[in-house]
Every structure is written in C-alpha cells, then in structure tokens.
Scaffold this active site. Sequence first.
Site, mmCIF file in Angstrom:
data_model
loop_
_atom_site.group_PDB
_atom_site.id
_atom_site.type_symbol
_atom_site.label_atom_id
_atom_site.label_comp_id
_atom_site.label_asym_id
_atom_site.label_seq_id
_atom_site.Cartn_x
_atom_site.Cartn_y
_atom_site.Cartn_z
ATOM 1 N N ALA A 1 -52.366 18.644 -60.978
ATOM 2 C CA ALA A 1 -53.588 18.495 -60.184
ATOM 3 C C ALA A 1 -53.294 18.955 -58.767
ATOM 4 O O ALA A 1 -52.140 19.144 -58.382
ATOM 5 C CB ALA A 1 -54.066 17.041 -60.192
ATOM 6 N N MET A 2 -54.352 19.136 -57.985
ATOM 7 C CA MET A 2 -54.219 19.572 -56.595
ATOM 8 C C MET A 2 -55.242 18.850 -55.740
ATOM 9 O O MET A 2 -56.428 18.801 -56.066
ATOM 10 C CB MET A 2 -54.402 21.093 -56.495
ATOM 11 C CG MET A 2 -54.402 21.617 -55.077
ATOM 12 S SD MET A 2 -52.836 21.279 -54.239
ATOM 13 C CE MET A 2 -53.368 21.255 -52.527
ATOM 14 N N GLU A 3 -54.763 18.296 -54.592
ATOM 15 C CA GLU A 3 -55.541 17.357 -53.788
ATOM 16 C C GLU A 3 -56.499 18.001 -52.803
ATOM 17 O O GLU A 3 -56.824 17.396 -51.775
ATOM 18 C CB GLU A 3 -54.582 16.458 -53.008
ATOM 19 C CG GLU A 3 -53.762 17.170 -51.918
ATOM 20 C CD GLU A 3 -52.383 17.631 -52.369
ATOM 21 O OE1 GLU A 3 -51.514 17.857 -51.510
ATOM 22 O OE2 GLU A 3 -52.193 17.774 -53.588
ATOM 23 N N ASN A 4 -57.005 19.203 -53.062
ATOM 24 C CA ASN A 4 -57.941 19.843 -52.125
ATOM 25 C C ASN A 4 -58.931 18.814 -51.588
ATOM 26 O O ASN A 4 -59.506 18.034 -52.348
ATOM 27 C CB ASN A 4 -58.718 20.955 -52.839
ATOM 28 C CG ASN A 4 -57.836 21.804 -53.720
ATOM 29 O OD1 ASN A 4 -56.931 22.477 -53.261
ATOM 30 N ND2 ASN A 4 -58.107 21.766 -55.019
ATOM 31 N N HIS B 1 -52.837 9.409 -57.451
ATOM 32 C CA HIS B 1 -51.960 10.251 -56.629
ATOM 33 C C HIS B 1 -52.781 11.193 -55.746
ATOM 34 O O HIS B 1 -52.580 11.267 -54.527
ATOM 35 C CB HIS B 1 -51.044 11.060 -57.554
ATOM 36 C CG HIS B 1 -50.085 11.966 -56.842
ATOM 37 N ND1 HIS B 1 -48.752 11.665 -56.694
ATOM 38 C CD2 HIS B 1 -50.253 13.165 -56.231
ATOM 39 C CE1 HIS B 1 -48.146 12.636 -56.031
ATOM 40 N NE2 HIS B 1 -49.043 13.558 -55.736
ATOM 41 N N GLU B 2 -53.709 11.914 -56.369
ATOM 42 C CA GLU B 2 -54.453 12.934 -55.614
ATOM 43 C C GLU B 2 -55.396 12.317 -54.588
ATOM 44 O O GLU B 2 -55.576 12.866 -53.491
ATOM 45 C CB GLU B 2 -55.228 13.833 -56.579
ATOM 46 C CG GLU B 2 -54.377 14.515 -57.641
ATOM 47 C CD GLU B 2 -53.193 15.285 -57.083
ATOM 48 O OE1 GLU B 2 -53.277 15.800 -55.950
ATOM 49 O OE2 GLU B 2 -52.164 15.374 -57.784
ATOM 50 N N HIS C 1 -53.718 11.421 -51.363
ATOM 51 C CA HIS C 1 -53.536 12.567 -50.466
ATOM 52 C C HIS C 1 -54.732 12.792 -49.555
ATOM 53 O O HIS C 1 -54.594 13.447 -48.510
ATOM 54 C CB HIS C 1 -53.313 13.841 -51.288
ATOM 55 C CG HIS C 1 -51.911 14.051 -51.753
ATOM 56 N ND1 HIS C 1 -50.827 13.981 -50.904
ATOM 57 C CD2 HIS C 1 -51.411 14.347 -52.980
ATOM 58 C CE1 HIS C 1 -49.722 14.232 -51.592
ATOM 59 N NE2 HIS C 1 -50.039 14.439 -52.848
ATOM 60 N N GLU D 1 -45.646 14.136 -50.773
ATOM 61 C CA GLU D 1 -45.551 13.923 -52.210
ATOM 62 C C GLU D 1 -44.835 12.625 -52.562
ATOM 63 O O GLU D 1 -45.195 11.948 -53.530
ATOM 64 C CB GLU D 1 -44.860 15.123 -52.867
ATOM 65 C CG GLU D 1 -45.608 16.436 -52.694
ATOM 66 C CD GLU D 1 -47.036 16.383 -53.230
ATOM 67 O OE1 GLU D 1 -47.375 15.462 -54.001
ATOM 68 O OE2 GLU D 1 -47.828 17.271 -52.875
#
Length: 925
Positions: free
Chosen positions: A364-367, A399-400, A403, A422
């Site tokens: 995943a990515m926290e954009n 987690h995301e 962020h 992270e």
Amino acid sequence: MWLAAAAPSLARRLLFLGPPPPPLLLLLLSRSSRCRRRLHSLGLAAMPEKRPFERLPADVCPINYSLCLKPDLLDFTFEGKLEASAQVRQATNQIVMNCADIDIITASYVPEGDEVPRPGIEPRLLSVKARSPNHWTARESPTDCVFRCFDNRKQFSDNFEIHATGFNYQNEDEKVTLSFPSTLQPGTGTLKIDFVGELNDKMKGFYRSKYTTPSGEVRYAAVTQFEATDARRAFPCWDEPAIKATFDISLVVPKDRVALSNMNVIDRKPYPDDENVVEVKFARTPVMSTYLVAFVVGEYDFVETRSKDGVCVRVYTPVGKAEQGKFALEVAAKTLPFYKDYFNVPYPLPKIDLIAIADFAAGAMENWGLVTYRETALLIDPKNSCSSSRQWVALVVGHELAHQWFGNLVTMEWWTHLWLNEGFASWIEYLCVDHCFPEYDIWTQFVSADYTRAQELDALDNSHPIEVSVGHPSEVDEIFDAISYSKGASVIRMLHDYIGDKDFKKGMNMYLTKFQQKNAATEDLWESLENASGKPIAAVMNTWTKQMGFPLIYVEAEQIEDDRLLRLSQRKFCASGPYVGEDCPQWMVPITISTSEDSSHAKMKILMDKPEMNVVLKDVKPDQWVKLNLGTVGFYRTQYSSAMLESLLPGIRDLSLPPVDRLGLQNDLFSLARAGIISTVEVLKVMEAFVNEPNYTVWSDLSCNLGILSTLLSHTDFYEEIQEFVKDVFSPIGERLGWDPKPGEGHLDALLRGLVLGKLGKAGHKATLEEARRRFKDHVEGKQILSADLRSPVYLTVLKHGDGTTLDIMLKLHKQADMQEEKNRIERVLGATLSPELIQKVLTFALSEEVRPQDTVSVIGGVAGGSKHGRKAAWKFIKDNWEELYNRYQGGFLISRLIKLSVEGFAVDKMAGEVKYLLSGFSVL
C-alpha cells in the site's frame, strides 16, 4: 509424553551430526564487495559504495503546482501542462528540476511584478541530437543527453514570458536543467512546462494497471506510485521530500471513468475539444511533498461513511465488489478518530479515500487523502476471506492511516530519516489494531512478525544501521527493508515502554504540533520526547539507530539468602557465531526483570549502560524463576545460564509464563543454536516443555523455526527424521483442534487450526492427508465448499502429495477464481508439488498472463521453498529468464525479494559461487 519419546531420539542423532550447514546467505557475506553491494537490496549486506550525487539547488523553489494531466488509456501515453508558482531566491539563468522518462515540449518562465529581466542575446539554433532523454545517437552519452530547441518566437512577449532555450537531461541523476537566455531575478514567477510521457507498465510513476470488467473485457486504469522518487516520471518537479508546495490538480479523463486525487472534487465540466471527455478539478492540497501526490483514473465502485469526527471515508473497489470494501471501511472509520485522539491533532483533510489497485508492487502507499492498496490488502469477502486476511487488512489500513500524520503532516527532511516514517507506522499500526480488535492478541503476533524478523536480518555481519545516510536516488530503495520497518518498529516499541505511554503521547503531540506541514529529522523527535519525559532519549536511542546490530545479554544468577544476585554482560549478537572483534559495540539497554511471583509485571527496571553490571533482586525465594525482557520488548537476545534456563521450564509447562515471553524464550534458543552458541540438542529438549502450549503465535514461531531447521537438514541424511519429529510435535494440538470450528472459538483458534493442519499435511501425517483429500474432492465437486481458513492447508497438502491431475485442478480453480485473495492463496502453494515435470509447469505458469506481475515473485518463491529440487529448479529458471524478470521489475524491491526467496534455502558453497556470479554480472539494484 508426546515429546519425551521423539525429542531425545532425534537429539542424539543431531549431536553426532554437529551444527547444521550455514545457509547460503551467510556464505555469501564472505564474498566480494561487489557481490555484497548487490546483496544489500535483499537486506543481506553492507551499504554499497556511495555514488556521486548532489541534491537540487536551492536557488529556485516551488510554491504551488498547477498541474493538468490527460491520460490516454488506449495508447498508454499522457499529456501534461504544469504552471508552477516559484520563488527565485537568488539570480540564475537556469532551473534544475527532477525529470525522468518525460519529454518536455516547451518551457518558459513568467516573472511577477518588477522582476522583469533585460532581454539578452538570442541564442543560436543548435541541432537537435535527440527527441527525448530516451533517444540518443551513437555519438552521445546516455548519461547526459542535451536537447536544445529554439522556435523563432520572440523571446519576450508582452507579458515578458521567457522561453527556455535548452533542456539538459542528466539521466543518471534523473534531472533536467532548463536554460534561459537571461538571468531570472530574485522574486516570484510562474514556470510553465508542456510535456508528454508514457503510462508505463513498471508499476512506478504514472502507470497503467490492467483489470477485467464484469463482462470479461480487459481494460486499463491509470494510477500512480511515487515513493520514493517517481513523481518525476509523471511531471517535472522538485522531487525531494523537503521541497514542499501546494498542488492544484486537474485530470482530463473519459466521462465514464472515475477520477481521484488527494483532495475532493470541486469542479467537473465538459472538455471543449471532445464531448466524451471531462475535466475534473480538485481542491488545493495543503503544503506537501511530491512523493505523496496521487491520481487514479479508472472504473470503480465505492462504499462510504463518515468518521465520528466528520471526515468523509470511502473505499473504492473493482466494479461489482463494493461489498468487499466494507471491512476496510469499518477499520478506517475507527482508525481516524483513534489517531486523532492519540496525537491530539485532527486529521487535516476533508476526506480520505482508500482504493484497491489491480497491479501494485508494494502492499500500500500512504498518499495524502488517497491511499492506494493491493486488492489483497484492502478487500475482504465476508464468505471467502480467511481470518489472516482480515487481520492483514486491518494492519495495513492502520499503517497507512498513521502516515497521514506521521509522514504526511510532518515529513522526513531527507530519505536518511525514512526509518522514522516507516518504523513508527509499523509500530503504531499494532497499537491501532489492538484498540480496534483486542481479540487478535496482536502484540504477541508483533514479536513473531516484526521483532524476530528484524533480529534475524540485523544479526548478519553485514547488516546496516537503522539510520543510513542516503544520497543518490538509486540508494533509496535499498533501505526499504526489515531494518527500517521492523527493527525501527521494535526500537520504538522499546522506547515507548521505556518512556511510558503518557509521556510518549505528550512528546508526540509536541513533535507533530511543532513541525506540522514542515520537515523534521530523527533528532527532532528525540528532542520532543526528551522534553516530555525528562529521560536521556537521544543518548539511549543513538546507540540503537546509528550502529547496526543488537546485543546478546548473558545472565547468571546466585542466591544470597533471600535475595537473587544477577550478573549481566552484553556483547554483540552475530548469526555467524560469537562476536570476536576487539572493539565490541555497546548499547544503552532498557532491561526489565520479572519473577514467578508476578510474571506479568516488572520487579525491576534498569538501564544497562556498560558492558557488565550486577543487579540484586530483593526477596526472591530459591524456588522462584527470574526472567529478563518482560513482554519481549527490549531489542536484544538473552542467554541464560543452564540453571536459570532449567528453572524457567515449569513456567512454560504450566503456562504461568505469559505467551509473549514463552515465544521470546524459544526464539532466542533457536537463534543461539543456529549461531552455534548453544547446541541444537538443548533447544529440542526445551521444546518438550511446550507440551501444553495453546497459543497461536507461539506455535507459529515454533513452526517457523522448525521449518528453518528442516530446510537446513534437507542437505543431510536427517530430513526424514525431522519430518517425523514435526508430526510428533504437532499431532497432539492437531487432534485437540480438529478440522471444524467449535462453539466459542475465535480469530486465533482459526489461525492456529490452519497453521497446524498445514504443518501436519506438509509433513505427510496420514490422517491429515486422508481428510484433506476427502475435503478437497468435495470442494471441487461443489458438495461442501471449504471454509476460507482451511483452503490454504488443504491446497498445500493435496499438492504436496498429489500428481499432475491435482495440479491441473488447482490451476483450473485459479482461473475460475473471481477474488484476488483466492488466486494468491493458490499461487503461494503451487510450489509444493514435488515432480520435476510439474515444478517446471508451475514455473512456466509464473510468467504467464494468468499471474499478475507483482505475484510472479510469490509463485517462484513458493517453488524455491517447496522442496530441495524446487530450489534448484527455481534458481535455474531465474537464470534462464533473468533478462525478462529484470526488465519487468526494473531493479526494484520485487527483484530483490525474488532473489532472497530463491537463494535463502541453499547451504552449499558451490551455490554461493553461482549466486555471486549472477549478481556480479547484472545490476540488481
């Protein structure tokens, strides 16, 4: 007793065998420096030699990006227009930006107010040697391709627009220098750039993601993945985390597609040139870093709610699968208020979108405001998702969303401090899940999933510190490893315990409030926590973040009347054996000590800041046990004297020692044995004490350690005996659990049943094998569909002991599966098959269109981990298909993971030489 008969028999034979052969990863550590550089991206070797690199000049910086992109979902290209409000801090005639895989068509600068330059001498027209940084002639260097243009327009229009006269692409550094005919004076202005690019298939930058519609048509979405340094593949920008700006984003897209970005939509209107296209405009973002920008264009359904704080929360799913977004929606709606209360800082955006992407390299990515996920990290089918998938989704969402504060609101100043982003998120995700789902016993699972994983890597002679100085962009991906994530999370967990929750929360609020919408370094967090707690945080933590490795604490005890004297000493723990260096590194170690009088609370807490020290515990009776590292929180291993270890065994048998402490104790013993510090025989004897063990996570860690031992013994004559040992170990708990859930069972029981049945089935336990075959037959025939929690162990068992017909049935189930979780479940076990011919069939399948690019790695890795022959076949397959695999993953972390999964089971020197040869011949990084 079940182990009393099994353990001594195997232990006696192992005693004559000597220590097991070292795994290949340790053998490789002694190889050439070039090989070590290649291995580092696997998390296995020292940091490579630094490449020359300079960060972007500070003479021009952005204030706001006004960005419009028009993706073509058929030709896989995109057009872009950028108008960046910028500040010229000192006079210059060039602007240096980041740019990769983009063709700049025109560029100009319009100064504001009085900052109007004097016209200079018009430059002469230079021949165009290359159309773009990707096209050069034989006379040119691929490193520095110069593209100059001049179009006969007046250099200075009425509004003093200054047209760039040269674009110097520095491809290796992923930069472009825009040259202007006259000096840009200090002040503000607008940089205008028209450009085009490709929607690539490399899962980075602005890329295309393939999906299938409910009617069976193959289509493509346009999606983004910018961390760490790939925003530059979507638009020219100042692509460094410290160079923050606001963003006004517009997307020109087909009117039947969903368009998303970081902020909410504020306008949607027809596009003048095409009635089938609309322009979607989004609200201005807060000040943010480029790597957090995101946009998605595709076909999606969504489910929606509002958090108790009024934030609009949506989960976007493939069309027709909105139901599968409800679990993640529930988690997200609980998580946002939890973090808001914990940090005492509100979520700063009006909405948060979570979206499932078909082709996605990371988890995943926290954009900011638009978090992207693999489908398996976001979607849960109420009927067909297993318990472990639910837990995984909860952790990844936690987690995301962490962020959004820690990373997005306050961002690391440079990639050197990536671990802080992270590591913190990898710790607090567990805190969040523990709050939302206390029945998961998630902190015990943390020790098995993160803590021990980090210790395994950090014990290697050529590990690296948590905090690594990063220069060239190519170095950034190298630190996305278990040191940054799992060790980072583990030392923050230790720090939280050392400070206490109240002061930790106070310090976090001070940090986030002081640096919101700014950038910070590790030292800034230490300062805030130190001010909140009054403890020497920086001094303690520098010993954990600025040097690699961790200590082994040796402890022996002496009873002195009613007191217990403990003699402690610390020395660096090494997977290769006892530390033999002259200058042994030292740590400031927070140590907790508990006794059988109260096993869940510390009798004493100390800070061990010297190589040796003595501690006296008052009022400890001779028959009471003493244990270090309560809760397995301190990031160190413990070696007890024989007498102390013996005294702890009753606490394991009667379960008075808490589960997380039982887990930590046996994991330390296995690691000490693998390092040759103690005998494997000692470990197997201690395992007898686990006869009554009920805890899933303890069994999971035991299973993992026995699996490692089994892999090592596969290179010896003792492989069959270790399989018999495994069956003896797991049979009693398997009989107690049975195949079907019982009234009152919960999440952890489901996880334990799947683990135990899978272990017994793989080892060839007769009753388990027969029942697995019966249930598999009923499942395939549609008589009785397997529950999601039983599918993996059943699939694994029938494949391990099946034939070509079994494999064909599994491949048919894979093709019919509508849910990516089910496809992945099958892909991970295909490598269990034993026939050389069938193994080759699985490997060929791995590179077929049936397997998504990011999942090829798990198929090949499954073959490598499935059997001794599978390891050899997988390695040969990788060598034979290296060019295709390398081009597919472009040297990113997926290729690193592939190599790691493929070689970690080898334990012979010859194979070390082969791996060295391959990695020396190709650029893996």
